[in-house]
Design a protein around this motif. Structure first.
Motif: not given
Length: 459
Positions: A422-436
């Motif tokens: 479950q932890l490997a799926k991760g949690y979203p970081l603040p992002a904007l659009g299609k950011m890498k």
């Protein structure tokens, strides 16, 4: 116009009441420069798509008299943006400027005098675009992102007419120049800015990145204070603890810095515990076949004889569940999680009903490794230590310590591996659009973790 990708970070969602943030974001001059480069591409694309409206008028031309004209079907042929700059305005926001730009377009003309018509080419030179963007909160406490000063000027617009009575237009070229210049300035000013963000994590949780205070703008960076709090989906209940203050270091080598506090991690634990998601039934088929320890009354009967006597030849099941939210602690280069749980053992009767055998109190400490995967923060944990005490026994007294090896096995080969999935799926970081994120470094510090990164926009 999406000339200012980075500044959309401030328009995430409503600003909450003044409190310490769970997440901080620092946008450096290096990041702003990258945003400027993206912005120039965006502006150029936008300018190419400008629709200059048809317009008509009349003009007294000596010696003919009053001549009615119209210009139509105007389209952009080429755009050039040779010079641009973005600058931070301390305490306010920033200013973006484009200078010495040029635009070429084509269109059709028509005059009622002798019913003449033809085409024309327009070259706009010395196009200057400037916008000052301010960030502050309004009277309701919401972030207000506004263009304090947005303008566009055209220094010259030269027109060349083709076909028909073009000599008529040449007689009043300066009036057409002025009309076209006015139309272009109005269109270029038109479309400047927009944006919003609440990220769903899974079926239990979502994370909010609203602003808790207005951004702080210095000469070298813009600092955003975000809530960074997990909530149960559709039910926002505050946890019984608050974020502690923390300060990002003065590093500016990367485009972007994200500081995520222990509050954010602990709010996640609060949410998942409240949702009843932190529990697991452990059955014998989850234990490796090579293990001599099995979840049955024969194995446990070797340590607790009463179980073998009262429930001979039965399979068993363990329910591991938290009794309160786990607590995450950040120390320099060390991230630990303390969890208080219970382990309830059942004998599985032939008719599948469950007979409770005992309840153990389980205190565990795990070490966590965290890493960035894509635009998500992921992790994995390993067991440091565990402590067992007897909560309730339905089979009489027994030595709890005798079960240490069994519970160690259950934790190491069943519970923790499933948690890590479950932890490997991760949690979203603040992002904007299609950011890498690229060139990313992560460091665990006192009370928070710091992510330093550059970024790329992929579309």
């Amino acid at each position: 116009m999406t000339l200012c990708w980075w500044f959309l970070l401030v328009a995430f969602i409503p600003m909450t009441s003044g409190t310490n943030p769970g997440v901080k974001v620092k946008l450096t001059e290096k990041g702003l420069e990258y945003g400027r480069q993206l912005g120039m591409v965006s502006i150029q694309q936008k300018l190419k798509s400008i629709k200059v409206p048809d317009f008509s008028g009349s003009q007294t031309v000596s010696p003919i008299g009053n001549v009615k004209y119209s210009l139509s079907n105007m389209c952009i042929v080429s755009v050039g943006l040779p010079q641009s700059a973005v600058n931070l305005v301390q305490g306010t926001g920033m200013r973006l400027s484009v200078s010495n730009a040029f635009i070429s377009l084509r269109g059709n003309w028509k005059v009622k005098f002798l019913l003449q018509h033809g085409s024309f080419d327009l070259k706009v030179k010395g196009l200057t675009i400037g916008t000052s963007i301010a960030i502050k909160s309004d009277e309701t406490g919401r972030p207000a992102v506004s263009n304090v000063n947005c303008g566009a000027t055209v220094s010259s617009a030269s027109v060349k007419f083709h076909g028909g009575a073009s000599w008529l237009y040449n007689l009043f070229r300066k009036f057409i120049d002025k009309a076209l210049r006015s139309a272009m300035q109005k269109q270029v000013r038109g479309n400047w800015l927009y944006a919003h963000f609440l990220a769903k994590v899974d079926q239990y949780a979502e994370i909010e990145y609203s602003m808790v205070s207005s951004p702080i703008v210095s000469n070298s960076s813009i600092d955003f204070s975000l809530k960074g709090e997990f909530y149960n989906i559709g039910k926002h209940q505050e946890p019984p603890f608050s974020p502690s203050a923390f300060t990002l270091p003065s590093q500016i080598n990367n485009m972007l810095y994200i500081g995520m506090s222990a509050f954010t991690a602990n709010s996640a634990a609060f949410v998942y515990n409240k949702a009843g998601a932190l529990h697991l039934f452990v059955t014998d088929d989850m234990i490796p076949q090579s293990s001599p320890i099995r979840l049955n009354t024969r194995t446990f009967g070797a340590f607790i004889p009463q179980i073998a006597k009262r429930f001979p030849g039965l399979m068993m099941k363990l329910l591991v569940q938290t009794v309160k939210p786990p607590v995450t602690t950040f120390e320099p280069n060390n991230l630990t999680v303390q969890a208080s749980s219970t382990v309830t053992a059942y004998a599985i009767q032939p008719n599948t009903t469950l007979s409770p055998l005992f309840v153990l109190n389980l205190e565990t400490s795990v070490s966590a490794q965290v890493f960035v995967r894509g635009m998500r923060l992921a992790g994995a944990v390993t067991l440091n230590k565990m402590t067992l005490t007897l909560g309730t026994s339905y089979v009489g007294e027994f030595q709890v310590r005798s079960l240490d090896s069994i519970l160690q096995l259950v934790l190491k080969v069943v519970v923790i591996p499933r948690l890590n999935v479950q932890l490997a799926k991760g949690y979203p970081l603040p992002a904007l659009g299609k950011m890498k994120l690229v060139n990313t470094q992560l460091e665990v510090l006192k009370d928070y973790m710091l992510i330093g990164t550059d970024v790329q926009f992929t579309g």
